[in-house]
Design an enzyme around this catalytic site. Sequence first.
Site, short mmCIF file in Angstrom:
data_model
loop_
_atom_site.label_atom_id
_atom_site.label_comp_id
_atom_site.label_asym_id
_atom_site.label_seq_id
_atom_site.Cartn_x
_atom_site.Cartn_y
_atom_site.Cartn_z
N GLU D 8 45.07 -23.31 32.59
CA GLU D 8 43.80 -23.93 32.37
C GLU D 8 42.71 -22.87 32.16
OE1 GLU D 8 42.74 -27.05 35.56
OE2 GLU D 8 40.62 -26.91 34.66
N HIS D 10 39.72 -22.10 29.11
CA HIS D 10 38.85 -22.95 28.24
C HIS D 10 38.27 -22.21 27.04
CE1 HIS D 10 39.88 -26.40 30.90
NE2 HIS D 10 39.13 -25.77 31.80
N HIS D 164 42.95 -33.17 32.32
CA HIS D 164 41.75 -32.22 32.78
C HIS D 164 40.66 -33.23 33.18
CE1 HIS D 164 38.38 -29.52 32.74
NE2 HIS D 164 39.38 -28.62 32.99
N ASP D 285 40.85 -21.58 35.40
CA ASP D 285 39.84 -22.34 34.94
C ASP D 285 38.54 -21.51 34.29
OD1 ASP D 285 38.47 -24.80 34.52
OD2 ASP D 285 38.27 -25.35 36.62
#
Lengths: 323, 323, 323, 323
Positions: D8, D10, D164, D285
Amino acid sequence: MLHKIGLEEHFAIPETLGCSEKYFPKEVWPKFSKHILDLMEIRINQMDENGMEMMILSLNSPAIQAIYDRKEAVEVAKKANDIMAEAIAKNPKRFRGFAALPMQDPDAAIMELHRSVKELGCVGVLVNGYSQIDSQDEYKYLDDPIYRPFWAEVEKLDVPFYMHPREPMPCNSKMLAGHPWLDGAAWSFGVETATHTLRLMCSGIFDEFPNLKYILGHLGETLPFCIWRTANRIRKENRGIPAKRALPEYMEQNMWLTTSGQFRTAALWNTIMEFGADRILFATDFPFEEVKDACVWFDNCSISENDRVKIGRDNIIKLFNLT
Amino acid sequence: MLHKIGLEEHFAIPETLGCSEKYFPKEVWPKFSKHILDLMEIRINQMDENGMEMMILSLNSPAIQAIYDRKEAVEVAKKANDIMAEAIAKNPKRFRGFAALPMQDPDAAIMELHRSVKELGCVGVLVNGYSQIDSQDEYKYLDDPIYRPFWAEVEKLDVPFYMHPREPMPCNSKMLAGHPWLDGAAWSFGVETATHTLRLMCSGIFDEFPNLKYILGHLGETLPFCIWRTANRIRKENRGIPAKRALPEYMEQNMWLTTSGQFRTAALWNTIMEFGADRILFATDFPFEEVKDACVWFDNCSISENDRVKIGRDNIIKLFNLT
Amino acid sequence: MLHKIGLEEHFAIPETLGCSEKYFPKEVWPKFSKHILDLMEIRINQMDENGMEMMILSLNSPAIQAIYDRKEAVEVAKKANDIMAEAIAKNPKRFRGFAALPMQDPDAAIMELHRSVKELGCVGVLVNGYSQIDSQDEYKYLDDPIYRPFWAEVEKLDVPFYMHPREPMPCNSKMLAGHPWLDGAAWSFGVETATHTLRLMCSGIFDEFPNLKYILGHLGETLPFCIWRTANRIRKENRGIPAKRALPEYMEQNMWLTTSGQFRTAALWNTIMEFGADRILFATDFPFEEVKDACVWFDNCSISENDRVKIGRDNIIKLFNLT
Amino acid sequence: MLHKIGLEEHFAIPETLGCSEKYFPKEVWPKFSKHILDLMEIRINQMDENGMEMMILSLNSPAIQAIYDRKEAVEVAKKANDIMAEAIAKNPKRFRGFAALPMQDPDAAIMELHRSVKELGCVGVLVNGYSQIDSQDEYKYLDDPIYRPFWAEVEKLDVPFYMHPREPMPCNSKMLAGHPWLDGAAWSFGVETATHTLRLMCSGIFDEFPNLKYILGHLGETLPFCIWRTANRIRKENRGIPAKRALPEYMEQNMWLTTSGQFRTAALWNTIMEFGADRILFATDFPFEEVKDACVWFDNCSISENDRVKIGRDNIIKLFNLT
Ligand SMILES: [Zn+2]
Ligand SMILES: [Zn+2]
Ligand SMILES: [Zn+2]
Ligand SMILES: [Zn+2]
């Protein structure tokens, strides 16, 4: 966390220093021997740097337990206790102590126990396993009937008893022949000390003296992992065992387990799952382990902050009635 | 769960039956001896009632390992393997087998290993610890240099090796004097078998034969709880240990641990936390433990259903290439 | 274990019975309504059969909290508390009680709190989340400034406050549109109650009243699992939050968590790992859950016997000063 | 550990950058916006410094899901996927990607899914929860019947779907009124995403498409802690739920859970205890969390080294067929 109290924090006197020499590579020995003899600045500095408020001191191993001459054992024990009491008197907020006892002579042991607790202010007693008596080759475990009056006295004085490891007798460690790297803390300490503790439980000591407070280091010397199996087997074939209750009950009710030398979270969790966090006490095993290693692990291991405070301090204050 | 496969499921032949008699109260012995000799209805009924699809059979303990006469050891091993093979042939969907080997004679052991795997279809080998050789009092652990060719062959055949407990030699169990309730599975099995396994790791066996697949029962005979401490001490004072890597690495990469006789969730979690669920295999230790006790515990213990299927079946199929 | 005490054990009076009807299939309702109205034989029989010594009773949900008419709320609360007190008087060894309070009228709530504790002997107070006030569509959470005097009084009386779930306002549960199976205890109870508790922590209530004792059911309504993440995010972007400390500290020091309706060992371990066994209390959520289901799980789940006694009884005696 | 793969991770393009601005204090925003736009040196440096071999990239949140104009959504999704594909082409050993999809237009979503997987080489798809459609105030969850063809296509292409978080619709977050510190990752993300996932499970999606591979971040958005309770309640009052199986079975068989933003060992253990280590995947994240925070925690948390390698790398390679 701050204000931690440590439960297995060794010192030596010149008479017992040699006991520890074999456990250290030559190049480390000078530094180590300085650390273990010190009861002042070096030790207090390490405590300050790592958030330890207090050490409950104990003599190194096997020390008194290996002095087979009774008279000498009595004398060295007294001397060690006196030196320790002096160090405590100088820093009463930083040190307390476990008495060392000449178990070779059960009557003398009881007398020194009294003197240590009543006159010197010792908060408990720490014995390094079996004691050799009268000769290098004679030894007795503490489930021997000659020690019943001793246990009665420990219960009566209501001070915790710490069963500290020592190496098995040579006749009891042939299983390791050719593997010296498994001697001592690496392996044989644990086998010896767990076995000794099982002997005590099986012998019915905790039935006879149900208020004994018994401490084991190294998160219980593997017993939290396997005591269910031992009890399960004994339930199926008891062979006349004197103990009146299932062994885990003694561990639940009479025992406390310290983190000395077992800075491992999985083992800590196994121990909590079996006996609860109230039964676990912080300890480093200094100077055989580094204060810093013990503290960095303990301060960061994955337990609740509530339990950290209990294990690191509050359980110890309660068990030893520290004020 | 259904379709469980069990990894430590013993049988006896008349020649080895006596080995197990001492572990049972007299009133239980007739029922027990019937169970351990049976390789048909009784066993399969118990499996059916408890959701076991298959048992990987093994001879009782110490059996061959205690037959100090080499020739007799070779003969009894062959006979046991033949009887087992016959039982498997009758119920090939319900039974597979570990070979019993006459380790008294390393060459003969290699030959019987070959015969068992190649001709009889054994899927692994199970040895009950050290073997007595030529006399009651002589014995060798498997880290002895005479066994290097044997380990080479095990690796080459790529079959798992199961290190099963036996009691220590009398000369190695004096620590338990006066405490017969601690003999055998209650305590001395574990000490003996963990020590033997440590000897093997320390000796460098797993460096020399890095593809060995080594199985320990009883959730690793306490090693998951304490191997960190052993490794930590050896790191500090290695004393010339032959092993090239830290001991936990051998456990992570070469070992599998079964639930035999250790039906305890806290110990299972300790083992998962140290080695992961892929390394754990279901086993009962029948008939020393009840199939039902093992299965009721395992079917209900607090692990994920995904891990239950792996430990109870899939890991075993994968490790043994069962089809 | 015997002598368990349960913390979330509901009853209803005719005026509040209807609140619970929607949670039950029609065929179960007659039996359920009989159980929840009963404060005598049925309940005590179930307790006896499952080793429960005592239930600390509370009214069902939302009950008083949904009576938007202030006067009616006050009256029904009084009536419920009186009926409960009467049942306790008849079986003082088996029942204690949480007061129900008309939070619609903060002054009346304080008065009823006083009466319940001082005159009726209630040992705590249980509120079913937010209260509707004056109309069906108006509601207030307990972090509203109008409730500061109430919290002051709870702290002063030193009685535990139990935050019990109720369903979100319709305007707050559109996320579940089309999924009625997620209403109530299945999902929306937990979201609502965890959110309400977070509001209270964030609002600084526990800074202003640092001795509040706050109880959450259902092992903390998921907060033990995720409070670290919430605190971690707030540490990074605090956006002017009133709370002075990190949220987990309030949970460590002001909160207790019960097992009601969460008979799951993995979640229990998560909760112990975050807050320690001292903070966990036994509860069933009867009659929405079966006493038997709660007790069979709790009596057998993989925790230490020491912790079982604490969670099942001793922690509750200590928190509520039961004698 | 080295060679970790993150799930994850981004990035933003100028068109979606604004979505993330609100989550950051003003003084941090310039540094953050630089990090999230970067698909080269900054990111790779951080990976190198922290033992990450690869990031599987995904667009920030809500991005496409909040572009209620269908045509614009389609265009921005395409642009984002193209930019990502270009970055991957430049560093194919360090980056892979999840497709962003214009779920506002289910047909276009399927087409872009095809293009992304077949032409651009995307290894999965990541959707930020519900999508607004045609106006700010209209939105659809993915259990809506219009998405059945989409799910069919995901199953057919056999690529994992990552659900998500995004913030609830304003109409769905009034429960947090006055508590902006609970918006987003602190709290409302989790409620929204867990609820959305429950909707999908309850709707029978996983019965209709039993081979769907569904990923949740943040260790499952509290579901590992509470899914037993949800299932237990639904078992008692199913109210006509379409799902054919108990909800935990979908989690065991169709779901994988990542560590993104949940760097907490107790929650990780809860998740392993419920679903096993095979179902857990590493994720940071980034840049909402620091790569370093994620990695230092993961590299040192108390799990087995075997599981660390699986969670940090091997499970991901297997799930995504990375070569
Ligand atoms: Zn020590
Ligand atoms: Zn066996
Ligand atoms: Zn309730
Ligand atoms: Zn994210």
